[in-house]
Design a protein around this motif. Structure first.
Motif, PDB file in Angstrom:
ATOM      1  N   TYR A 190      34.444   4.727  -8.344  1.00  0.00           N
ATOM      2  CA  TYR A 190      34.645   3.924  -9.551  1.00  0.00           C
ATOM      3  C   TYR A 190      36.122   3.889  -9.935  1.00  0.00           C
ATOM      4  O   TYR A 190      36.632   2.879 -10.419  1.00  0.00           O
ATOM      5  CB  TYR A 190      33.820   4.481 -10.710  1.00  0.00           C
ATOM      6  N   GLN A 210      31.826   5.360 -15.413  1.00  0.00           N
ATOM      7  CA  GLN A 210      31.329   6.015 -14.208  1.00  0.00           C
ATOM      8  C   GLN A 210      32.424   6.800 -13.484  1.00  0.00           C
ATOM      9  O   GLN A 210      32.166   7.858 -12.905  1.00  0.00           O
ATOM     10  CB  GLN A 210      30.724   4.976 -13.256  1.00  0.00           C
ATOM     11  N   THR A 238      31.025   9.377  -7.337  1.00  0.00           N
ATOM     12  CA  THR A 238      31.526   8.664  -8.514  1.00  0.00           C
ATOM     13  C   THR A 238      33.021   8.373  -8.448  1.00  0.00           C
ATOM     14  O   THR A 238      33.511   7.503  -9.179  1.00  0.00           O
ATOM     15  CB  THR A 238      31.237   9.475  -9.786  1.00  0.00           C
TER      16      THR A 238
END
Length: 436
Positions: free
Chosen positions: A65, A366, A62
């Protein structure tokens, strides 16, 4: 434009290009669900990862992001042909995933390898999702987009139903690292489906003076627009806490609850069942109550899964029941929320800026999961795994006032008044010429 108007008269299931786009997501998401279980199982059982390492593994997927989320949004608005970029992302992700079982068989697999693979696939995922939203607008006409988003949510839900069971079977038969080969092949299959789509792509509507200014414009819209800002804050809260929980879940399930590897994914299966039901209900609830009221109702159930996980104890059959039921309830709520939030974002975003608005939202919603994964690892090391899960549970209650104290509640009230029979025009007030 005429083609889009004509297509909106055709059911989505009969539109060839939508079926291909839907199929691409179906195979890719099913493979990803296998890896969602197999990757941390590989780290926890084969490589004996610590809670901190598990947190880093969760964060690696993640963190992209935060790294490329904003630039990819500006590029999505600039690029005229988005489909080749999406195809390339799927192909690269497939090859990277296939490297994991190869490294395992060669005796070269390490935690660093897994984290690196998760990071590369994460970068591709960010770019793909950023380009996918404006690309969807070229394939599906505006009146059918809520139904299309619900269709994609059904894909995710079906994948969550079948993926963990398939992952458990593959892990039992082939070991966790080798099971990841399914995800690699699914990414490559998705790339082939995308290449077969024929809908011509229009040129991007905006070409600003510079990438930095375009990124700033997307940030400015998200911060100043009250509805988009609220949706982002709600998503950030629940995703950060969800990532913290996810970083601890596999270790908790295996070492504390004593679940066998084949049953660790039972929670994801329950979420998939609920999500499939949510995808079915969301368009119908939206037509009856409006998107704002569905959003407000959905967040009331977000904390249920956190409570179910933190409180799980007892024999295996009872633990499975607790986890499964709580995830079914949460799955209905989360998918209903996601469908309405996606449709609202597509409607509220200014013309020509959908790519940047979507990317900025993904950057916030995110990207915060990287911090959440690290937070989960730190809490697990310092407090213990179950106490850390209770901290996440308590914090999850914040999503309710985040949405209920926002303009979305006012919009819901207005929609309810418009739909209320008491506010409708009475028969005697209708001009005589219009009566039958």
């Amino acid at each position: 434009m005429k083609e889009m108007l004509h297509d909106c008269l055709i059911p989505l299931r009969r539109q060839r290009d939508f079926r291909l786009l839907w199929s691409a997501r179906a195979v890719s998401e099913t493979g990803s669900e296998v890896t969602r279980l197999a990757l941390p199982l590989t780290a926890a059982t084969a490589l004996h990862a610590s809670p901190i390492q598990m947190g880093l593994l969760t964060a690696a997927s993640t963190f992209p992001y935060l790294l490329v989320g904003l630039p990819s949004g500006a590029l999505a608005d600039r690029v005229g042909r988005r489909r080749p970029v999406m195809t390339a992302c799927e192909a690269v992700s497939g090859l990277v995933m296939l490297s994991v079982p190869v490294a395992w068989l060669a005796g070269l697999l390490t935690i660093t390898w897994l984290i690196t693979a998760a990071f590369v696939v994460g970068v591709c995922t960010v770019i793909f999702r950023t380009f996918n939203t404006p690309h969807l607008a070229t394939v599906v006409a505006e009146p059918q987009r809520t139904a299309a988003l619900a269709g994609f949510q059904s894909v995710f839900s079906v994948a969550q139903i079948g993926g963990p069971g398939l992952a458990g079977l593959l892990v039992a038969l082939l070991t966790a690292p080798v099971a990841i080969v399914v995800n690699g092949l699914s990414f490559l299959t998705s790339a082939l489906c995308l290449r077969a789509i024929r809908t011509p792509e229009r040129e991007a509507g905006t070409r600003g003076p510079g990438l930095g200014r375009e990124i700033a414009e997307g940030l400015r819209i998200l911060i100043r627009h009250p509805v988009l800002r609220t949706l982002s804050l709600t998503g950030m809260t629940v995703n950060a806490l969800g990532a913290a929980q996810l970083a601890l879940y596999v270790v908790f399930a295996v070492r504390v609850l004593g679940l066998p590897g084949s049953l660790v994914g039972i929670a994801a299966t329950g979420f998939g069942v609920g999500g499939l039901l949510g995808a079915f209900l969301a368009p119908r609830l939206t037509r009856r109550y409006g998107e704002s009221r569905v959003l407000l109702g959905s967040v009331l159930f977000f904390p249920v899964a956190f409570v179910g996980t933190a409180a799980a104890h007892g024999p295996v059959w009872l633990v499975i029941g607790q986890l499964g039921l709580s995830e079914v309830i949460t799955g209905v709520a989360v998918v209903s929320y996601s469908v309405c939030a996606g449709a609202t974002t597509m409607r509220e975003a200014p013309d020509g800026l959908l790519g940047r608005v979507n990317a900025t939202t993904q950057f916030a919603v995110q990207g915060v999961m990287a911090l959440g994964g690290l937070l989960g690892g730190v809490l697990g090391e310092s407090l213990g795994i179950r106490p850390a899960l209770w901290v996440c549970t308590a914090a999850s209650l914040l999503v309710i006032p985040c949405l209920w104290l926002s303009p979305i509640r006012r919009d819901a009230h207005r929609a309810r008044e418009e739909r209320s029979p008491s506010t409708a025009r009475r028969p005697e007030s209708v001009p005589a010429a219009s009566r039958t």
